[in-house]
Design an enzyme around this catalytic site. Structure first.
Site, short mmCIF file in Angstrom:
data_model
loop_
_atom_site.label_atom_id
_atom_site.label_comp_id
_atom_site.label_asym_id
_atom_site.label_seq_id
_atom_site.Cartn_x
_atom_site.Cartn_y
_atom_site.Cartn_z
N LYS A 7 42.50 72.53 33.73
CA LYS A 7 40.89 72.66 34.32
C LYS A 7 40.89 74.16 33.90
O LYS A 7 41.54 74.94 34.50
CB LYS A 7 40.13 72.32 35.36
CG LYS A 7 39.11 72.18 35.28
CD LYS A 7 37.56 71.83 36.59
CE LYS A 7 36.31 71.94 36.13
NZ LYS A 7 35.64 71.86 37.26
N SER B 237 31.85 68.44 36.73
CA SER B 237 32.19 69.35 35.29
C SER B 237 33.28 69.13 35.08
O SER B 237 33.90 69.95 34.16
CB SER B 237 31.93 70.27 36.24
OG SER B 237 33.18 71.05 37.18
N SER C 68 31.64 67.28 41.69
CA SER C 68 33.12 67.17 39.94
C SER C 68 34.17 66.79 39.50
O SER C 68 34.66 66.96 38.56
CB SER C 68 32.68 68.82 39.73
OG SER C 68 31.55 69.49 39.03
#
Length: 490
Positions: free
Chosen positions: A78, A158, A182
């Site tokens: 990420k 997210s 998330s």
């Protein structure tokens, strides 16, 4: 080589060990898959040369019988985790030129254990969002589609890039972060497994901060065992993070497959919210039945302050974000806009660099921390947070783990909720409580809705009891028998 990308992480480790293929072959197969799947917009930056170099080093170690726990396993990272010498943007324009000179603790531990970096994954800007639509570099598209429809769906947020990449077989696992859901909500939307561990289990050092008292790193993977293997590598005490817990890290994968007979499973009545789809009600009931069959005792529990969790979260998180994001001023790193004086440079840099959702949260955070409203909002939210933690403390006297749905719906269409921030925030209704209380929570796929989209169940555990969470998840995974994959359209 497409068969190599369909392997689980554990299956790939077994194949590498047997010599069925090399890490270079495994990595090349994933690089090819990533190139073919650019329409998903899951990766913000691909690092194929670095990946192949790391894979070759892994093969060399294996040839010397010096293989490490994750040797040769290609992962996606990420783009909130700082990677030394590799651009890290947090999916924001303000960090577009930023190349860190250091490695986050979590990623350095993965490289220590032999993993391979395929590239950096898309996310909501600064991890603020539930649909991956706030990224400055465009939304991620969910690999799943409704039966008979071409509508583009959100992968959740997210960590939408992490979830989509794992679901589309672009990597064998991915790092992610969870501030209010998330990791778990994107996992539920994409038919993958995601765990947010206990706050402090994984170091936050080198992870771009959103809300420091809520942020926690964790993995997204294809199976419960894969998630356990990744979390074992990602966890551990770090003196560079003052909130990191100095506790032993067990081999989490050893808990998967253990009997859970006699465990008490709590079912919170407050999670039966109005308007929850019948399919999610049924999935929850199925999960309860599966655990009963495994010899668990089902206990109705009450978490009375649940209804205040979202309002409290959307005060505490923006307050911390407004403080954390004050550092982006164009002076030391990142974007710098032109201006006729210093104040103008600050203002223009932040106006140009931040997206609308980030600005919204900075404004909310600044407002609730302001002199006139601090007591009315921020202080009150902190008191509610304490009450929520106490609710869980009381529940643990009656149960060993808690079962809930992960999200109030299946994946929705891109653009469907983006004009209504409140509707978007409601996606976190089942997940924010664990962040506020610092508890471990895992989402696993347990069924499909009428449109053929995945639905997730969430297991919440006691502090530092990820082991029990993995044991329960292993039983649910086996009982659900979820093997569905997104039909390839990209």
């Amino acid at each position: 080589m497409s068969s190599l990308t369909s392997l689980t992480l554990k299956g790939a480790l077994d194949g590498l060990e047997k010599g069925d293929f090399t890490s270079v072959e495994l990595t090349r197969a994933h690089i090819d898959a990533i190139e073919a799947a650019r329409g998903l917009n899951a990766f913000l930056l691909e690092t194929p040369e670095q990946a192949l170099s790391m894979a070759a080093a892994s093969d060399a170690r294996r040839a010397l019988d010096a293989a490490r726990p994750l040797d040769g396993i290609p992962l996606g990272i990420k783009d909130l985790f700082c990677t030394q010498g590799v651009r890290t943007t947090a999916a924001s324009k303000i960090l577009e030129p930023f190349v860190p000179q250091y490695e986050s603790t979590v990623t350095s531990q993965l490289w220590r254990d032999g993993a391979v970096m395929l590239g950096k994954l898309n996310l909501d800007e600064f991890a603020m969002g539930s649909s991956n639509e706030t990224s400055a570099y465009g939304p991620v598209v969910n690999p799943w589609r409704k039966a008979g429809s071409n509508q583009a769906l959100t992968p959740g947020g997210s960590s939408g890039g992490s979830a989509a990449a794992v679901a589309a077989d672009l990597c064998l696992g991915a790092t992610a972060t969870d501030t209010g859901g998330s990791i778990r909500q994107p996992a539920a939307f994409t038919g993958t497994v995601g765990i947010k561990p206990t706050y402090g289990r994984c170091s936050r050092w080198g992870v771009v901060a959103f809300a420091s008292s809520l942020d926690q790193a964790g993995p997204i993977a294809k199976t419960v065992t894969d998630a356990a293997l990744l979390l074992t590598s990602m966890s551990g005490h770090d003196p560079k993070d003052s909130t990191s817990l100095d506790v032993p890290v067990p081999d989490f994968s050893a808990f998967v497959g253990k009997s859970i007979k006699g465990l008490r499973i709590g079912v919170p009545q407050e999670y039966r919210v109005d308007g929850m789809p019948a399919e999610i009600e049924k999935l929850w009931a199925d999960g309860i039945a599966w655990l009963k069959d495994a010899g668990c005792e089902i206990v109705e529990i009450s978490l009375p302050h649940t209804k205040y969790a979202l309002p409290a979260y959307y005060i505490v998180a923006p307050a911390e974000a407004s403080s954390n994001l004050a550092r982006y001023d164009g002076m030391r790193y990142g974007l710098r806009a032109e201006g006729s004086n210093l104040t103008e440079v600050y203002e223009n840099t932040r106006a140009e660099g931040f997206g609308d959702e980030v600005k919204r949260r900075i404004l909310i955070g600044t407002y609730v921390l302001s002199a006139g409203y601090y007591d009315a909002y921020y202080l009150k939210a902190l008191k509610v947070r304490r009450r929520i933690a106490e609710d869980f403390d009381n529940a643990w006297e009656r149960c060993d783990a808690i079962l809930t749905p992960t999200a109030p719906s299946a994946a929705f269409g891109l653009g469907e909720n983006s004009s209504d921030p409140i509707a978007m925030y409601l996606n976190d209704v089942f997940t924010v409580t664990t962040n506020l209380a610092g508890l471990p929570g895992l989402s696993l796929p347990a069924g499909l809705d009428a449109n053929g989209l995945p639905l997730g169940l969430q297991i919440i555990g006691k502090p530092l009891d990820e082991g029990t969470v993995f044991s329960v998840a292993g039983v649910l995974e086996k009982a659900a028998g979820f093997t569905a994959k997104a039909t390839k359209w990209w």
